[in-house]
Design a protein around this motif. Structure first.
Motif, short mmCIF file in Angstrom:
data_model
loop_
_atom_site.label_atom_id
_atom_site.label_comp_id
_atom_site.label_asym_id
_atom_site.label_seq_id
_atom_site.Cartn_x
_atom_site.Cartn_y
_atom_site.Cartn_z
N ALA A 1 0.85 -1.20 0.00
CA ALA A 1 0.00 0.00 0.00
C ALA A 1 0.88 1.24 0.00
N TRP A 2 1.91 1.23 0.83
CA TRP A 2 2.82 2.38 0.90
C TRP A 2 3.51 2.59 -0.46
N LYS A 3 3.93 1.51 -1.10
CA LYS A 3 4.59 1.62 -2.42
C LYS A 3 3.61 2.19 -3.45
N THR A 4 2.35 1.74 -3.36
CA THR A 4 1.32 2.25 -4.28
C THR A 4 1.13 3.75 -4.07
N ILE A 5 1.07 4.14 -2.80
CA ILE A 5 0.88 5.56 -2.48
C ILE A 5 2.04 6.39 -3.03
N VAL A 6 3.26 5.90 -2.84
CA VAL A 6 4.44 6.65 -3.30
C VAL A 6 4.51 6.64 -4.82
N ASP A 7 4.35 5.48 -5.42
CA ASP A 7 4.47 5.38 -6.90
C ASP A 7 3.42 6.23 -7.60
N LEU A 8 2.20 6.24 -7.07
CA LEU A 8 1.12 7.00 -7.71
C LEU A 8 1.04 8.44 -7.22
N ARG A 9 1.96 8.78 -6.29
CA ARG A 9 1.98 10.14 -5.72
C ARG A 9 0.60 10.55 -5.20
N LEU A 10 0.00 9.65 -4.44
CA LEU A 10 -1.33 9.93 -3.90
C LEU A 10 -1.25 11.02 -2.85
N GLU B 1 -5.19 12.67 1.46
CA GLU B 1 -6.60 12.24 1.44
C GLU B 1 -6.75 10.93 0.68
N GLU B 2 -6.11 10.82 -0.48
CA GLU B 2 -6.20 9.60 -1.28
C GLU B 2 -5.52 8.43 -0.56
N ALA B 3 -4.39 8.71 0.10
CA ALA B 3 -3.68 7.65 0.83
C ALA B 3 -4.54 7.12 1.98
N ALA B 4 -5.21 8.03 2.67
CA ALA B 4 -6.08 7.60 3.78
C ALA B 4 -7.23 6.74 3.25
N LYS B 5 -7.76 7.12 2.10
CA LYS B 5 -8.85 6.34 1.50
C LYS B 5 -8.35 4.96 1.07
N LEU B 6 -7.10 4.92 0.56
CA LEU B 6 -6.55 3.62 0.13
C LEU B 6 -6.41 2.70 1.34
N ARG B 7 -5.88 3.24 2.47
CA ARG B 7 -5.76 2.40 3.66
C ARG B 7 -7.14 1.95 4.15
N PHE B 8 -8.15 2.82 4.00
CA PHE B 8 -9.52 2.47 4.40
C PHE B 8 -10.05 1.30 3.57
N TYR B 9 -9.86 1.36 2.24
CA TYR B 9 -10.43 0.32 1.37
C TYR B 9 -9.60 -0.95 1.36
#
Ligand SMILES: CC(C)(COP(=O)(O)OP(=O)(O)OC[C@H]1O[C@@H](n2cnc3c(N)ncnc32)[C@H](O)[C@@H]1OP(=O)(O)O)[C@@H](O)C(=O)NCCC(=O)NCCSC(=O)/C=C/CC(=O)O
Ligand code: FAD
Length: 636
Positions: free
Chosen positions: A72-81, A84-92
């Motif tokens: 998830a962290w790699k996805t957040i960094v790679d996609l430059r989330l 707010e988007e990172a928090a939503k990713l961890r939620f889903y």
């Protein structure tokens, strides 16, 4: 058949604009866009699969959680989330993990209570996940009673350091999420001792593990506290135990060795303690912040369970066949509606009270920065009371949704047992719900004594009965000359009534706003009336005893409820579609969007590891000898 929408006939009945309701549920078009985009991103990525959790051992489960958190962290960094988007990713991603406490408590605590100097030092490391934090407050011997915590932090003016120590077994930190195996740092709460004098509980940032090899630092004993309720569930989280043996800690969250403008207190270089002129309860600020987020989380968890139970209730048919025709959909039974639709209404009610509480918290935070503490007592009472009310109702509601799905609700593939097991500790963490209601009761007692009988006239007309109920419950208790402790069970009931009044009045206020979309406002009015009348019916003894309603009113309210359920019925599927949950996030065959339940249940059964072999392990060793016993035993 795959690709066929078995609920299309239900969706065609809808009397309102579902897409507009999706925006209302999300909170804004932007919030909807972020949620929709990120939930689909997670659902489409096999790296985030979660359908195998119930078959993993604790160690496999935990390793998989670490993998997912890193992915998830790699996805957040790679996609430059964004944040707010990172928090939503961890939620889903939908998995309790150490990251919840890192992002949900460790960082907010530093932001809310750290000095500028400390924020500049720690936040950049925490945001880049170059350190991983946890919130270590609860101990083996004390959780509710924060002032009873035993860990000590003794200031050594010779070295300008704090010595953190666990003086007793019961002072061991116990429960902090992320502590057991992962966190490198903790915000540890300890009794501050300066110059031999004690100054109460304060927070300290303490390093626990080496950033080189992750081994515990000198004086630190740390580990996991063991398996918890349910199989998969919260066992993806390493709730830990921690003991300090005279650990040197140079960083205190509420202090700097050099006096700087602080929220709570100062210890100067000369080793003098100076209490700032702010309420000492600001040290509890992180808990207040999390309690308001838990209210929003309650609407998510309850809406998830209601979505599953509503869709399945429309799919399931049982009895009622006429001349060989289809059996009756169980959603058409009045008993099913009287159990399910109040929970649907509650999900929406909790969504809107969560929005209001978020505003209240932001407002009190802004005031605190101007040293305005006038609304702090109300903010504490509201966050404590609404956290208690919504988590109790949600935990009970998830279990009711399991029962509404009959036997299949008990299958892991329904998603409901796991949802319950993960959710139910919310009634305990961030404050035991009864202990928090006692705080509300104390606030009400003070308010009644200051304002007299009228607790507040600032409520919409539709809530007069609810307000009168609270005042009546308080007068019955306050009028009696017995102590708070003696009346506490009754006062807790008044506290619940007060919180229900707030939820109803904020739902009514929400409906006074501009709400776009064909039929959307009308649907919300129906749900608001269901929520209010259901509670009035459930607690009609309170309302009748106040004299503000008569038995005839109570009967009329019940008749109106049945009518309201009939109005919801054609819109039920659309109202849960408005939550916009992917099948991945729901994790439920019973709640799948297309309603194609039976083939999916059947297919899922054969995937269970027990079905990998026709003859189960153990048969030849244990069962065959039984079956081959002498005939003589057959006569027994
Ligand atoms: C139960 C508490 C609040 C008692 O605290 P205590 O210091 O003993 O205060 P009193 O009950 O004596 O009240 C004194 C005074 O202070 C007011 N007050 C209390 N709390 C707050 C607050 N947070 N903000 C503002 N004001 C507050 C109170 O109203 C009184 O005012 P008066 O005017 O009447 O004098 C406390 O012990 C407590 O909060 N206990 C619960 C502990 C807790 O929540 N722990 C959570 C640990 S973290 C966790 O669980 C994480 C979970 C993981 C996850 O979330 O995922
Ligand atoms: C899954 C999970 C995760 C957690 N994560 C963390 C974390 O990350 N960090 C952390 O610091 N803590 C954490 N905790 C601990 C949690 O905050 C505490 O368990 C919680 O605050 C309840 O405190 P307690 O365990 O002392 O309950 P107790 O207070 O011992 O409750 C036991 C019973 O006593 C009753 N009771 C207690 N005091 C009173 C009173 N004055 N009057 C009437 N009745 C009373 C309660 O209502 C309850 O029925 C976690 C707990 C769980 C279950």
């Amino acid at each position: 058949m795959e690709g066929v929408d078995h609920l299309a006939h239900e969706r065609n009945k809808s009397e309102f604009d579902v897409d507009a309701m999706k925006i209302v549920w999300a909170g804004s078009p932007h919030a909807f866009d972020v949620s929709d985009r990120i939930s689909k991103l997670v659902a489409s990525d096999p790296g985030f699969r979660k359908d195998n959790r119930s078959t993993l051992s604790r160690k496999e489960l935990f390793k998989n959680t670490l993998r997912k958190a890193a992915y998830a962290w790699k996805t957040i960094v790679d996609l430059r989330l964004s944040e707010e988007e990172a928090a939503k990713l961890r939620f889903y991603v939908d998995e309790p993990a150490f990251t919840d406490l890192h992002w949900g408590m460790f960082i907010p605590a530093i932001k809310g209570q750290g000095t500028e100097e400390q924020q500049q030092k720690w936040l950049p490391l925490a945001y880049k996940m170059q350190i991983i934090g946890c919130y270590a407050q609860t101990e083996l011997g004390h959780g509710s009673n924060v002032q009873g915590l035993e860990t000590t932090a003794t200031f050594d003016s010779q070295t300008d350091e704090f010595i953190i120590h666990s003086p007793t077994l019961t002072s061991s930190k116990w429960w902090p999420g992320g502590l057991g195996k992962v966190a490198t740092h903790a915000i540890a709460y300890a009794r501050l001792i300066v110059g031999g004098r004690e100054h109460g509980v304060h927070g300290f940032i303490v390093q626990l593990r080496s950033l080189e090899d992750h081994s515990p630092l000198l004086g630190i004993t740390v580990g996991d506290i063991g398996m918890k309720f349910g199989n998969g569930a919260y066992n993806t989280m390493d709730n830990g135990v921690l003991q300090f043996d005279h650990v040197l800690d140079v960083y205190s969250i509420a202090f700097a060795s050099i006096a700087v403008m602080l929220w709570v207190s100062q210890v100067t270089c000369e080793g003098k303690y100076k209490q700032s002129d702010v309420p000492r309860q600001l040290v509890y600020g992180t808990m207040v912040y999390v309690r308001q987020t838990i209210v929003a989380d309650a609407s998510c968890a309850l809406s998830r369970a209601v979505c599953i139970a509503t869709r399945y209730s429309a799919v399931r048919r049982q009895f009622g066949s006429q001349n060989g025709g289809p059996e009756t959909q169980v959603i058409d039974y009045k008993t099913q509606q009287s159990r399910l639709f109040p929970l649907l209404a509650s999900a929406y009610a909790f969504r809107f009270i969560g929005e209001w509480l978020k505003w209240l918290y932001a407002d009190v935070t802004q005031r605190l920065q101007a040293n305005d503490f006038s609304t702090l007592p109300e903010a504490h009472a509201c966050t404590a009371g609404l956290k208690s009310l919504t988590t109790t109702a949600t935990a009970d509601g998830i279990e009711e949704c399991r029962k509404l799905c009959g036997g299949h609700g008990y299958l892991c593939s329904s998603g409901l047992p796991e949802l319950f097991a993960v959710y139910v500790p919310a009634c305990t963490y961030e404050g035991d719900n009864t202990v928090l209601l006692l705080q509300v009761a104390r606030f009400l007692m003070k308010t009644v004594s200051q304002l007299g009988s009228r607790l507040s006239s600032k409520k919409p007309v539709g809530t007069i009965a609810y307000m009168t109920r609270v005042e009546h419950l308080m007068q019955c208790r306050c009028g009696v000359q017995r102590g708070f402790a003696e009346l506490s069970a009754d006062l807790v009931e008044a506290a619940v009534a007060h919180c229900q009044l707030i939820v109803v009045s904020k739902f009514i206020e929400k409906l006074q706003q501009e709400i776009p979309g064909k039929g959307v406002k009308q649907q919300l009015e129906v749900l608001c009336n269901i929520y209010a009348l259901f509670l009035l019916h459930k607690h009609q003894g309170d309302f009748l005893s106040t004299g503000c309603i008569t038995p005839k009113h109570a009967a009329l309210a019940n008749d109106e409820l049945r009518s309201l359920y009939s109005q919801v019925r054609p819109n039920a599927i659309a109202l849960v579609d408005a939550f916009n949950y992917t099948d991945h996030y729901l994790g439920s065959i019973l709640g799948c969007y297309d309603g194609n339940v039976y083939p999916k249940l059947y297919e899922a059964a054969w995937k269970d590891p027990l079905n990998e072999s026709v003859v189960p392990d153990g048969y030849h060793l244990y069962i065959r000898p039984l079956l081959k016993q002498e005939i003589r035993t057959a006569r027994l």
